[in-house]
Motif scaffolding. Structure first.
Motif, PDB file in Angstrom:
ATOM      1  N   SER A 135      -0.507  -4.906   2.635  1.00 48.56           N
ATOM      2  CA  SER A 135      -1.465  -6.048   3.184  1.00 48.56           C
ATOM      3  C   SER A 135      -2.752  -5.653   4.117  1.00 48.56           C
ATOM      4  CB  SER A 135      -0.831  -7.715   3.442  1.00 48.56           C
ATOM      5  OG  SER A 135       0.251  -6.996   4.841  1.00 48.56           O
ATOM      6  N   CYS A 136      -1.923  -4.509   5.027  1.00 50.13           N
ATOM      7  CA  CYS A 136      -3.345  -4.047   5.673  1.00 50.13           C
ATOM      8  C   CYS A 136      -4.540  -3.667   5.517  1.00 50.13           C
ATOM      9  CB  CYS A 136      -2.459  -3.845   6.852  1.00 50.13           C
ATOM     10  SG  CYS A 136      -2.095  -1.705   6.281  1.00 50.13           S
ATOM     11  N   GLN A 137      -5.200  -3.314   5.886  1.00 52.47           N
ATOM     12  CA  GLN A 137      -6.448  -3.687   6.206  1.00 52.47           C
ATOM     13  C   GLN A 137      -6.379  -1.621   5.245  1.00 52.47           C
ATOM     14  OE1 GLN A 137      -8.752  -5.295   6.801  1.00 52.47           O
ATOM     15  NE2 GLN A 137     -10.674  -3.906   6.144  1.00 52.47           N
ATOM     16  N   GLU A 138      -5.542  -0.700   5.736  1.00 53.45           N
ATOM     17  CA  GLU A 138      -5.289   0.276   4.462  1.00 53.45           C
ATOM     18  C   GLU A 138      -4.670   0.159   4.052  1.00 53.45           C
ATOM     19  OE1 GLU A 138      -5.105   0.226   8.595  1.00 53.45           O
ATOM     20  OE2 GLU A 138      -7.500   1.164   8.185  1.00 53.45           O
ATOM     21  N   CYS A 139      -3.793  -0.197   3.571  1.00 53.53           N
ATOM     22  CA  CYS A 139      -3.288  -1.063   1.995  1.00 53.53           C
ATOM     23  C   CYS A 139      -3.885  -1.742   1.130  1.00 53.53           C
ATOM     24  CB  CYS A 139      -1.702  -1.873   1.835  1.00 53.53           C
ATOM     25  SG  CYS A 139      -0.720  -0.897   2.775  1.00 53.53           S
ATOM     26  N   MET A 140      -4.673  -2.643   1.569  1.00 50.56           N
ATOM     27  CA  MET A 140      -5.707  -3.437   0.594  1.00 50.56           C
ATOM     28  C   MET A 140      -6.827  -2.670   0.199  1.00 50.56           C
ATOM     29  SD  MET A 140      -4.382  -5.895  -0.219  1.00 50.56           S
ATOM     30  CE  MET A 140      -6.052  -7.210  -0.465  1.00 50.56           C
ATOM     31  N   GLY A 141      -7.276  -0.918   1.477  1.00 49.66           N
ATOM     32  CA  GLY A 141      -8.079  -0.960   0.702  1.00 49.66           C
ATOM     33  C   GLY A 141      -7.831   0.716   0.015  1.00 49.66           C
ATOM     34  N   GLY A 142      -7.200   0.645  -0.971  1.00 48.80           N
ATOM     35  CA  GLY A 142      -6.519   1.600  -1.375  1.00 48.80           C
ATOM     36  C   GLY A 142      -5.465   2.482  -0.231  1.00 48.80           C
ATOM     37  N   LYS A 143      -5.595   3.233   0.815  1.00 47.18           N
ATOM     38  CA  LYS A 143      -4.892   3.853   1.695  1.00 47.18           C
ATOM     39  C   LYS A 143      -3.844   3.596   2.104  1.00 47.18           C
ATOM     40  CE  LYS A 143      -8.829   3.379   3.388  1.00 47.18           C
ATOM     41  NZ  LYS A 143     -10.119   3.427   3.915  1.00 47.18           N
ATOM     42  N   HIS A 144      -2.715   3.671   0.960  1.00 45.29           N
ATOM     43  CA  HIS A 144      -1.809   3.230   1.829  1.00 45.29           C
ATOM     44  C   HIS A 144      -1.442   4.144   2.331  1.00 45.29           C
ATOM     45  CE1 HIS A 144      -2.437   0.959  -2.388  1.00 45.29           C
ATOM     46  NE2 HIS A 144      -1.907  -0.351  -2.362  1.00 45.29           N
ATOM     47  N   HIS A 145      -1.217   4.984   1.965  1.00 51.09           N
ATOM     48  CA  HIS A 145      -0.826   6.755   3.143  1.00 51.09           C
ATOM     49  C   HIS A 145      -1.613   6.515   4.520  1.00 51.09           C
ATOM     50  CE1 HIS A 145      -4.960   7.693   1.898  1.00 51.09           C
ATOM     51  NE2 HIS A 145      -4.906   8.928   2.502  1.00 51.09           N
ATOM     52  N   LEU A 146      -1.609   5.754   4.211  1.00 52.06           N
ATOM     53  CA  LEU A 146      -2.338   5.586   5.991  1.00 52.06           C
ATOM     54  C   LEU A 146      -2.072   4.198   6.453  1.00 52.06           C
ATOM     55  CD1 LEU A 146      -6.487   6.809   6.146  1.00 52.06           C
ATOM     56  CD2 LEU A 146      -4.476   8.494   5.841  1.00 52.06           C
ATOM     57  N   CYS A 147      -1.056   3.361   6.054  1.00 47.60           N
ATOM     58  CA  CYS A 147      -0.755   1.932   5.708  1.00 47.60           C
ATOM     59  C   CYS A 147       0.349   2.587   7.778  1.00 47.60           C
ATOM     60  CB  CYS A 147       0.400   1.735   5.075  1.00 47.60           C
ATOM     61  SG  CYS A 147       1.216  -0.206   5.700  1.00 47.60           S
ATOM     62  N   ALA A 148       0.182   1.750   9.271  1.00 49.02           N
ATOM     63  CA  ALA A 148       0.849   2.250   9.713  1.00 49.02           C
ATOM     64  C   ALA A 148       2.414   1.456   9.815  1.00 49.02           C
ATOM     65  CB  ALA A 148       0.219   0.784  10.982  1.00 49.02           C
ATOM     66  N   ASN A 149       2.477   1.214   8.931  1.00 46.97           N
ATOM     67  CA  ASN A 149       4.007   0.585   8.576  1.00 46.97           C
ATOM     68  C   ASN A 149       4.432   0.726   7.374  1.00 46.97           C
ATOM     69  OD1 ASN A 149       4.186  -1.142  10.994  1.00 46.97           O
ATOM     70  ND2 ASN A 149       2.248  -2.464   9.822  1.00 46.97           N
ATOM     71  N   ASN A 150       3.916   1.897   7.390  1.00 45.71           N
ATOM     72  CA  ASN A 150       4.713   3.172   6.176  1.00 45.71           C
ATOM     73  C   ASN A 150       6.072   2.809   5.992  1.00 45.71           C
ATOM     74  OD1 ASN A 150       3.191   2.825   3.994  1.00 45.71           O
ATOM     75  ND2 ASN A 150       1.791   4.954   4.533  1.00 45.71           N
ATOM     76  N   GLU A 151       6.525   2.910   5.201  1.00 48.09           N
ATOM     77  CA  GLU A 151       8.579   3.556   5.202  1.00 48.09           C
ATOM     78  C   GLU A 151       8.134   4.946   4.636  1.00 48.09           C
ATOM     79  OE1 GLU A 151      12.018   1.813   3.686  1.00 48.09           O
ATOM     80  OE2 GLU A 151      11.351   0.105   4.256  1.00 48.09           O
ATOM     81  N   ALA A 152       8.530   6.297   5.718  1.00 48.17           N
ATOM     82  CA  ALA A 152       8.573   7.494   5.249  1.00 48.17           C
ATOM     83  C   ALA A 152      10.243   7.913   4.113  1.00 48.17           C
ATOM     84  CB  ALA A 152       8.851   8.732   6.104  1.00 48.17           C
ATOM     85  N   THR A 153      10.087   8.443   3.280  1.00 45.25           N
ATOM     86  CA  THR A 153      11.345   7.929   2.126  1.00 45.25           C
ATOM     87  C   THR A 153      12.058   8.450   3.069  1.00 45.25           C
ATOM     88  OG1 THR A 153      10.333   8.908   0.554  1.00 45.25           O
ATOM     89  CG2 THR A 153      12.029   9.662   0.609  1.00 45.25           C
TER      90      THR A 153
END
Lengths: 335, 335
Positions: free
Chosen positions: B95-113
């Motif tokens: 839902s953040c600006q990066e995710c909504m902009g198609g840049k999920h890999h730059l999401c600040a709240n990503n979970e790394a595997t």
């Protein structure tokens, strides 16, 4: 034709009256009668031989506005009587990959207006037709000179970095170059942040179009806008806390320097990688982009904020510049 | 559901059999039965807690290929039985600006595997549907795992830097990441230069698609291609003579690092400015770009050069990697 100019006879010398003979006009050359000439910090660097490339007598001046008074037999695009500008470059090879690709400013065999030849602190100057940029109708010639060097230097990065009107942008250093960058970016439609270490300039900076002035001496001030900016243009040539500025960039943000700081910039790879950020630089801009810039300036009434000196007070003008008192760009006027 | 995995119990520990309970499946989550899992240098860094973010027991593995065996009630895009890949990231906020902009890999709240959760050295792994990348028909599953981390890490820079088939490009460091970069760039249509310090690899490097191998330990070799390259991708994480590499770039050339060298990179502003060059970096790539990359790989038959170990020989595989013997990427296979 005899040219009446002002020249430094050696490093750090005062400028003195100097007359030289232009010689025969080449087929692709034009002679320009100088109306106005801006004063750039590079003129000072060249007078002082800071870069080790100066040849004396040295006639500075590379932000020239004037009129075409002679044209060689193979000149294109400009004609006798045309009003033109001439900036840092006076000629390109016209045939290399860069020239043929429209990037004449990156030509390895460019002639710079005041390197090994004489510039615009004079009544006439000579150049290749390609760099004699036609001035659009309606331009204020008394203020246009600095656009041809300082202006294009900060305009080119906006194009190269694909800055968009929706972007939040920052400019580091609000002097001769930086103040023009503020004006361009305001008219580009951006939210504009000015990084300045001089609180005395704040009111003027806001008036020129900045939405916020950030105290560049305060790390807290920088931290307060972490992750905000899409583009930062550095116009200073002093070592900065590069990582702090990179931290003010949003993901995919770009830091672009036109300030030629001598010390290598220590750039942390982690910061670039984590946020898909980049650091770039550029010099001046192509003839085609100069034309585009001048049109944009006329459409939006964008000019440097200038102080005018008569050409014969050139030494007073240089002292004013050297003392850091120019607000924000000096223009010399021929009588 | 119980998961049978291999875990390090502490920093630099050997991997040991380890069983854990996955717990209730979230509405947006999928469970994946692991067929294959690539071995990345980051697995070793995490086992060793090189980055100070490891939690133990730690189940490595983030280059996963398998089959969707459970789907939460709100899962989109993938269904039971689908073959999918899962890479470094297992979830984004969406839902953040990066995710909504198609840049999920730059999401600040990503979970790394494998950061604070368990990875693919196991028979099952869990992730958000968005990062479970559907594998295109016809893909070789035994070799696809490394594409999801190492592959996308070197594919993304080609897109970001707008590399064109007409470009001359260089890759620094021909290991797990670099060898995949060579293959991508060859199939991109470029003239490909490989910078390697290891003469033993030369024949294999040429076979993988490089047109020339440059000895990266020789400053003369670098000088011989001054001004030639439009793009250089650095895959190593050691300090390099950055200015020499920048000098091999043509005007407007880009140096891009995915190798996270710890020391700041001393970048000379003059070099950037004079040639309109830039230095950038990036991490991995978005789910959308992962899909695009996999399609490209199937169309051109691009796979990492792999060595296969059975999953139960995971410690032998890690030793092989640590000894620098992997040619060029290890894949673990579940029986």
């Amino acid at each position: 034709m005899n040219v009446n100019a002002y020249a430094a006879k050696g490093p750090k010398g005062k400028l003195e009256s100097y007359t030289y003979e232009l010689g025969e006009l080449g087929p692709e050359q034009v002679d320009i009668k100088v109306y106005y000439c801006g004063v750039c910090h590079s003129d000072l660097s060249m007078i002082n031989n800071d870069w080790g490339i100066s040849q004396y007598p040295l006639v500075p001046g590379h932000e020239i506005v004037g009129e075409v008074v002679a044209t060689g037999s193979a000149v294109k695009n400009v004609s006798l009587g045309d009003k033109v500008g001439l900036g840092w470059f006076a000629a390109s090879c016209m045939s290399c990959q860069e020239c043929m690709g429209g990037k004449h400013h990156l030509c390895a065999n460019n002639e710079a207006t005041i390197v090994g030849r004489h510039g615009g602190f004079a009544d006439y100057v000579r150049g290749h037709w390609s760099w004699a940029i036609p001035l659009p109708d309606g331009i204020d010639m008394s203020k246009a000179g600095p656009l041809l060097c300082g202006g294009i230097t900060v305009f080119n990065p906006i194009i190269l970095s694909e800055v968009r009107p929706t972007d939040k942008v920052g400019v580091i250093g609000i002097g001769g170059l930086g103040h023009m960058a503020l004006k361009f970016l305001k008219h580009w439609g951006c939210e504009v942040y000015a990084f300045s270490s001089n609180p005395d300039k704040k009111a003027q900076i806001l008036e020129m179009g900045a939405h916020r002035v950030i105290d560049s001496t305060s790390s807290e001030a920088l931290e307060s806008i972490a992750g905000k900016l899409n583009f930062i243009l550095n116009t200073t040539n002093v070592p900065l806390d590069w990582n702090s500025y990179l931290t003010t960039l949003a993901p995919q943000g770009k830091l672009h320097t036109v300030g030629a700081v001598l010390e290598p910039m220590p750039i942390p790879a982690f910061t670039l990688i984590g946020g898909e950020k980049s650091v770039g630089g550029s010099p001046l801009g192509s003839p085609a982009l100069n034309r585009t810039m001048l049109e944009f300036c006329v459409r939006h009434d964008i000019y440097p904020t200038t102080e005018e000196f008569p050409m014969h007070q050139v030494n007073e003008a240089m002292e004013h510049l050297e003392a850091g008192k120019a607000r924000f760009r000096i223009v010399l006027k021929n009588s």
